[in-house]
Write a protein that holds these residues in place. Sequence first.
Motif, PDB file in Angstrom:
ATOM      1  N   TYR A  98       0.829  -1.213   0.000  1.00  0.00           N
ATOM      2  CA  TYR A  98       0.000   0.000   0.000  1.00  0.00           C
ATOM      3  C   TYR A  98       0.857   1.255   0.000  1.00  0.00           C
ATOM      4  CZ  TYR A  98      -3.769  -3.177   1.214  1.00  0.00           C
ATOM      5  OH  TYR A  98      -4.673  -4.200   1.195  1.00  0.00           O
ATOM      6  N   LEU A  99       0.409   2.259  -0.755  1.00  0.00           N
ATOM      7  CA  LEU A  99       1.035   3.582  -0.728  1.00  0.00           C
ATOM      8  C   LEU A  99      -0.046   4.572  -0.299  1.00  0.00           C
ATOM      9  CD1 LEU A  99       2.441   1.978  -3.348  1.00  0.00           C
ATOM     10  CD2 LEU A  99       3.782   4.064  -3.328  1.00  0.00           C
ATOM     11  N   TRP A 100       0.328   5.408   0.633  1.00  0.00           N
ATOM     12  CA  TRP A 100      -0.617   6.339   1.261  1.00  0.00           C
ATOM     13  C   TRP A 100      -0.100   7.743   0.997  1.00  0.00           C
ATOM     14  CZ3 TRP A 100      -5.254   6.021   3.545  1.00  0.00           C
ATOM     15  CH2 TRP A 100      -5.631   6.933   4.525  1.00  0.00           C
ATOM     16  N   LEU A 101      -0.799   8.479   0.160  1.00  0.00           N
ATOM     17  CA  LEU A 101      -0.238   9.758  -0.255  1.00  0.00           C
ATOM     18  C   LEU A 101      -1.097  10.930   0.186  1.00  0.00           C
ATOM     19  CD1 LEU A 101      -1.759  10.862  -3.228  1.00  0.00           C
ATOM     20  CD2 LEU A 101      -0.954   8.566  -3.745  1.00  0.00           C
ATOM     21  N   TYR A 155      -5.983  12.365   2.391  1.00  0.00           N
ATOM     22  CA  TYR A 155      -5.016  11.342   1.947  1.00  0.00           C
ATOM     23  C   TYR A 155      -5.713  10.362   0.998  1.00  0.00           C
ATOM     24  CZ  TYR A 155      -1.995  13.241   5.483  1.00  0.00           C
ATOM     25  OH  TYR A 155      -1.224  14.106   6.205  1.00  0.00           O
ATOM     26  N   PHE A 156      -4.907   9.551   0.363  1.00  0.00           N
ATOM     27  CA  PHE A 156      -5.416   8.685  -0.697  1.00  0.00           C
ATOM     28  C   PHE A 156      -4.604   7.395  -0.704  1.00  0.00           C
ATOM     29  CE2 PHE A 156      -6.447   7.833  -5.225  1.00  0.00           C
ATOM     30  CZ  PHE A 156      -7.804   8.155  -5.195  1.00  0.00           C
ATOM     31  N   ARG A 157      -5.274   6.233  -0.880  1.00  0.00           N
ATOM     32  CA  ARG A 157      -4.555   4.947  -0.881  1.00  0.00           C
ATOM     33  C   ARG A 157      -4.458   4.381  -2.293  1.00  0.00           C
ATOM     34  NH1 ARG A 157      -6.811  -0.712   1.499  1.00  0.00           N
ATOM     35  NH2 ARG A 157      -7.705  -0.705  -0.595  1.00  0.00           N
ATOM     36  N   LEU A 158      -3.246   3.994  -2.658  1.00  0.00           N
ATOM     37  CA  LEU A 158      -3.054   3.244  -3.907  1.00  0.00           C
ATOM     38  C   LEU A 158      -2.527   1.874  -3.548  1.00  0.00           C
ATOM     39  CD1 LEU A 158      -1.296   5.939  -6.162  1.00  0.00           C
ATOM     40  CD2 LEU A 158      -3.707   5.282  -6.202  1.00  0.00           C
ATOM     41  N   THR A 159      -2.913   0.855  -4.305  1.00  0.00           N
ATOM     42  CA  THR A 159      -2.412  -0.489  -4.003  1.00  0.00           C
ATOM     43  C   THR A 159      -1.555  -0.998  -5.165  1.00  0.00           C
ATOM     44  OG1 THR A 159      -4.077  -1.928  -4.998  1.00  0.00           O
ATOM     45  CG2 THR A 159      -4.648  -0.927  -2.898  1.00  0.00           C
ATOM     46  N   ALA A 160      -0.606  -1.868  -4.791  1.00  0.00           N
ATOM     47  CA  ALA A 160       0.353  -2.395  -5.771  1.00  0.00           C
ATOM     48  C   ALA A 160      -0.075  -3.769  -6.289  1.00  0.00           C
ATOM     49  CB  ALA A 160       1.733  -2.480  -5.114  1.00  0.00           C
ATOM     50  N   PHE A 161      -1.350  -4.143  -6.065  1.00  0.00           N
ATOM     51  CA  PHE A 161      -1.798  -5.489  -6.442  1.00  0.00           C
ATOM     52  C   PHE A 161      -2.238  -5.604  -7.901  1.00  0.00           C
ATOM     53  CE2 PHE A 161      -2.748  -5.919  -1.752  1.00  0.00           C
ATOM     54  CZ  PHE A 161      -1.761  -6.853  -1.528  1.00  0.00           C
ATOM     55  N   GLY A 162      -2.078  -4.510  -8.664  1.00  0.00           N
ATOM     56  CA  GLY A 162      -2.579  -4.535 -10.047  1.00  0.00           C
ATOM     57  C   GLY A 162      -1.633  -5.217 -11.012  1.00  0.00           C
ATOM     58  N   ASN A 163      -2.030  -5.164 -12.253  1.00  0.00           N
ATOM     59  CA  ASN A 163      -1.228  -5.704 -13.337  1.00  0.00           C
ATOM     60  C   ASN A 163      -0.067  -4.727 -13.617  1.00  0.00           C
ATOM     61  OD1 ASN A 163      -1.045  -4.832 -16.274  1.00  0.00           O
ATOM     62  ND2 ASN A 163      -1.784  -6.916 -16.524  1.00  0.00           N
ATOM     63  N   PRO A 164       1.170  -5.225 -13.821  1.00  0.00           N
ATOM     64  CA  PRO A 164       2.333  -4.335 -13.940  1.00  0.00           C
ATOM     65  C   PRO A 164       2.220  -3.305 -15.066  1.00  0.00           C
ATOM     66  CG  PRO A 164       3.065  -6.596 -13.664  1.00  0.00           C
ATOM     67  CD  PRO A 164       1.578  -6.650 -13.810  1.00  0.00           C
TER      68      PRO A 164
END
Length: 393
Positions: free
Chosen positions: A330-333, A369-378
């Motif tokens: 997770y990235l929290w920006l 703030y906003f959450r992005l996840t790294a679980f997607g397709n590259p």
Amino acid sequence: MKLNPHYRELEESYLFTTIARRVAEYTKAHPQANIIRLGIGDVTQPLCPAVVEAMERATLEMSQAQGFHGYGPEQGYGFLREAIQGYYAARGVKLAMEEIFISDGAKSDLGNMLDLFSADNTVLVPDPVYPVYVDTNRMAGRRILFADANQQNGFLPLPQPEVQADIIYLCSPNNPTGAVYTREGLEKWVEYALRQHAVILFDAAYEAFIVDDSLPHSIFEVPGAEKCAIEFCSFSKTAGFTGTRCGYTVVPRALEAEGMSINAMWLRRQTTKFNGVPYVVQRGAEAVFTPQGQQQVQKAIGVYRQNARVMAEALSRMGIWFVGGENSPYLWLKCPGGMSSWECFDYLLSHAQVVGTPGSGFGKNGEGYFRLTAFGNPEQTRQAMQRLVDLGQ
Ligand code: PLP
């Protein structure tokens, strides 16, 4: 017949339904839009071959009278508990077999564990937070206090001596923020819990994402934690078991309250209310710990790590403050330009066709703030980040 009145006190969870509605409205108005979703908390890499082969073998075994398995032990098969014992031992944490309980995932046990504790207890939950901790306690009518996680403390709150809490939730690596406690941080929580005679419910669902060797994967790496903590872990994000369902919970024998063993209470609870995880699934989970399995699951996690690196690089290039992404999926920006979480959501959807998760959905401190996840397709992750970089220029 009377209902549990506390269900009336639950707040409606609008977060993911609102996201789905806004995306649906946008795609209706812009049918050509190529939307990229970086908001999902589900994995996308398939089960690894070692797991699939183990499950195939177990299924075949089940087709023969001599290999058939009916009801299994409620606390899980010995072969899987032994594999987990070995996994902890490799990091210097000694667990007895009876301290390990196999579950159908961390979410169930996080909720079910509350059976053991009185509704009079005060609960301390970080804000922002994985919503399950709050709702499971609201359902029982417990008083909930929040520990502020914010930019000043790197979204890793430490105990405040004046706060009186009985049940404390910690999640590291954290969902939603991706922040990870250091050993010193966890030591402070263990000291506090021992002093307060409180219990820490430690959620380690994302431990496999830690790459920095100095960071603890388990609260039991901290001496004294065996007297005040319970740890919840899962194969969901580690090995793609979100749909297969398997996890484990560690309840130390040294954990006692009011002259009762919490380990014995949990065993009693599980043998009464739970009938175990399927044999085939537990054989699949066992394969995660074989050298081949470890290599294969690390490869899948490596895909998510690379996504996180791409995302972190893009955010750094844009000069956007964020936490997470290094030892976490997770990235929290911080929303740029002072936007609110939902303004940021709408802006990214309409200008970049990228979908993330508004931080305000995880608690009041998530606003802005906003959450992005790294679980997607590259490839999609790379494209999405390029769109954001282009937007920022
Ligand atoms: N704990 C945290 C912090 C999570 O983010 C999740 C799932 O997203 C879970 C637990 C649930 O895990 P499981 O699939 O094992 O129930």
